[in-house]
Design a protein around this motif. Structure first.
Motif, short mmCIF file in Angstrom:
data_model
loop_
_atom_site.label_atom_id
_atom_site.label_comp_id
_atom_site.label_asym_id
_atom_site.label_seq_id
_atom_site.Cartn_x
_atom_site.Cartn_y
_atom_site.Cartn_z
N LEU A 1 67.40 20.99 101.34
CA LEU A 1 67.98 20.47 102.65
C LEU A 1 68.34 19.21 102.54
O LEU A 1 69.58 18.95 103.03
CB LEU A 1 66.85 20.77 103.66
N ILE A 2 67.79 18.42 101.99
CA ILE A 2 68.11 16.95 102.09
C ILE A 2 69.45 16.91 100.90
O ILE A 2 70.60 16.31 101.29
CB ILE A 2 67.22 15.76 101.29
N ARG A 3 69.32 17.31 99.81
CA ARG A 3 70.77 17.29 98.99
C ARG A 3 71.95 17.90 99.75
O ARG A 3 72.78 17.35 99.56
CB ARG A 3 70.38 18.33 97.78
N ARG A 4 71.66 19.19 100.22
CA ARG A 4 72.84 19.73 101.20
C ARG A 4 73.32 18.63 102.03
O ARG A 4 74.70 18.72 102.57
CB ARG A 4 72.45 21.10 101.63
N ASP A 5 72.47 18.11 102.97
CA ASP A 5 72.88 17.32 104.09
C ASP A 5 73.60 16.14 103.44
O ASP A 5 74.79 15.81 104.16
CB ASP A 5 71.50 16.91 104.69
N ARG A 6 73.21 15.55 102.24
CA ARG A 6 73.89 14.40 101.46
C ARG A 6 75.33 14.95 101.32
O ARG A 6 76.27 14.17 101.53
CB ARG A 6 72.98 14.19 100.26
N VAL A 7 75.46 16.12 100.63
CA VAL A 7 76.91 16.56 100.24
C VAL A 7 77.71 16.73 101.68
O VAL A 7 78.88 16.41 101.53
CB VAL A 7 76.78 18.00 99.78
N ARG A 8 77.20 17.36 102.74
CA ARG A 8 77.90 17.51 103.91
C ARG A 8 78.36 16.23 104.28
O ARG A 8 79.43 16.20 104.86
CB ARG A 8 76.92 18.31 104.66
N ARG A 9 77.39 15.08 104.49
CA ARG A 9 77.89 14.01 105.11
C ARG A 9 78.97 13.27 104.07
O ARG A 9 79.71 12.63 104.78
CB ARG A 9 76.49 13.35 105.14
N GLU A 10 78.97 13.54 102.82
CA GLU A 10 79.92 12.90 102.12
C GLU A 10 81.32 13.48 102.17
O GLU A 10 82.53 12.81 102.23
CB GLU A 10 79.32 13.03 100.71
N LYS A 11 81.27 14.67 102.42
CA LYS A 11 82.39 15.53 102.71
C LYS A 11 83.04 15.28 104.14
O LYS A 11 84.29 14.94 104.31
CB LYS A 11 82.48 17.24 102.88
N ILE A 12 81.91 14.98 105.11
CA ILE A 12 82.50 14.60 106.31
C ILE A 12 83.22 13.06 106.40
O ILE A 12 84.29 12.89 107.10
CB ILE A 12 81.38 14.49 107.43
N ALA A 13 82.47 12.35 105.68
CA ALA A 13 83.06 10.75 105.49
C ALA A 13 84.26 10.89 104.70
O ALA A 13 85.35 9.96 105.19
CB ALA A 13 81.95 9.99 104.70
N ALA A 14 84.49 11.74 103.79
CA ALA A 14 86.10 11.90 102.98
C ALA A 14 86.99 12.36 104.04
O ALA A 14 88.16 11.69 103.84
CB ALA A 14 85.72 12.62 101.84
N MET A 15 86.85 13.32 104.64
CA MET A 15 87.76 13.76 105.73
C MET A 15 87.83 12.85 106.83
O MET A 15 89.12 12.70 107.33
CB MET A 15 87.17 15.01 106.52
N ASP A 16 86.92 12.12 107.30
CA ASP A 16 87.12 10.95 108.29
C ASP A 16 88.05 9.88 107.81
O ASP A 16 89.06 9.42 108.33
CB ASP A 16 85.71 10.26 108.57
N GLU A 17 88.01 9.62 106.41
CA GLU A 17 88.79 8.59 105.80
C GLU A 17 90.20 9.05 105.76
O GLU A 17 91.32 8.48 105.97
CB GLU A 17 88.45 8.36 104.32
#
Length: 84
Positions: A35-51
Motif C-alpha cells: 500500500l505504501i509503495r503504491r501510494d508513493r507511485v501515485r503521489r509521484e504521478k500526481i506531482a508530475a501532472m501538477d508540474e
C-alpha cells in the motif's frame, strides 16, 4: 528493517488480515508495504501532472492544434509511466 507499530480499528485490522490470508501477500506487513509503495507511485504521478499543468498555464496560449497538444500530452504521460 525498522519496526513500526500502528493501531487500527477492528474493521481495518480484519481487512488487512483478510488481504494477507488470501495468498497474495505473505503477511500483513507485506500488504501494508505494498500500500505504501503504491501510494508513493501515485503521489509521484500526481506531482508530475501538477508540474505539467503549471508549465502549461505558464506557457500562455498555444498556436498548436488540439491534436498536436493531445499527442504531446500522451507522449509525456507515457514518459512519466516509464519513469515510475
Amino acid at each position: 528493517m525498522a519496526t513500526m507499530n500502528i493501531s487500527l480499528p477492528d474493521q481495518m485490522k480484519a481487512w488487512v488480515e483478510e488481504q494477507a490470508a488470501d495468498g497474495r501477500y505473505s503477511n500483513s506487513s507485506d500488504y501494508v508495504r505494498d500500500l505504501i509503495r503504491r501510494d508513493r507511485v501515485r503521489r509521484e504521478k500526481i506531482a508530475a501532472m501538477d508540474e505539467m499543468i503549471a508549465e502549461g498555464l505558464a506557457s500562455g496560449i498555444s498556436e498548436r492544434s488540439v491534436e498536436e497538444i493531445w499527442q504531446d500530452a500522451v507522449r509525456r504521460s507515457e514518459q512519466v509511466d516509464q519513469a515510475a
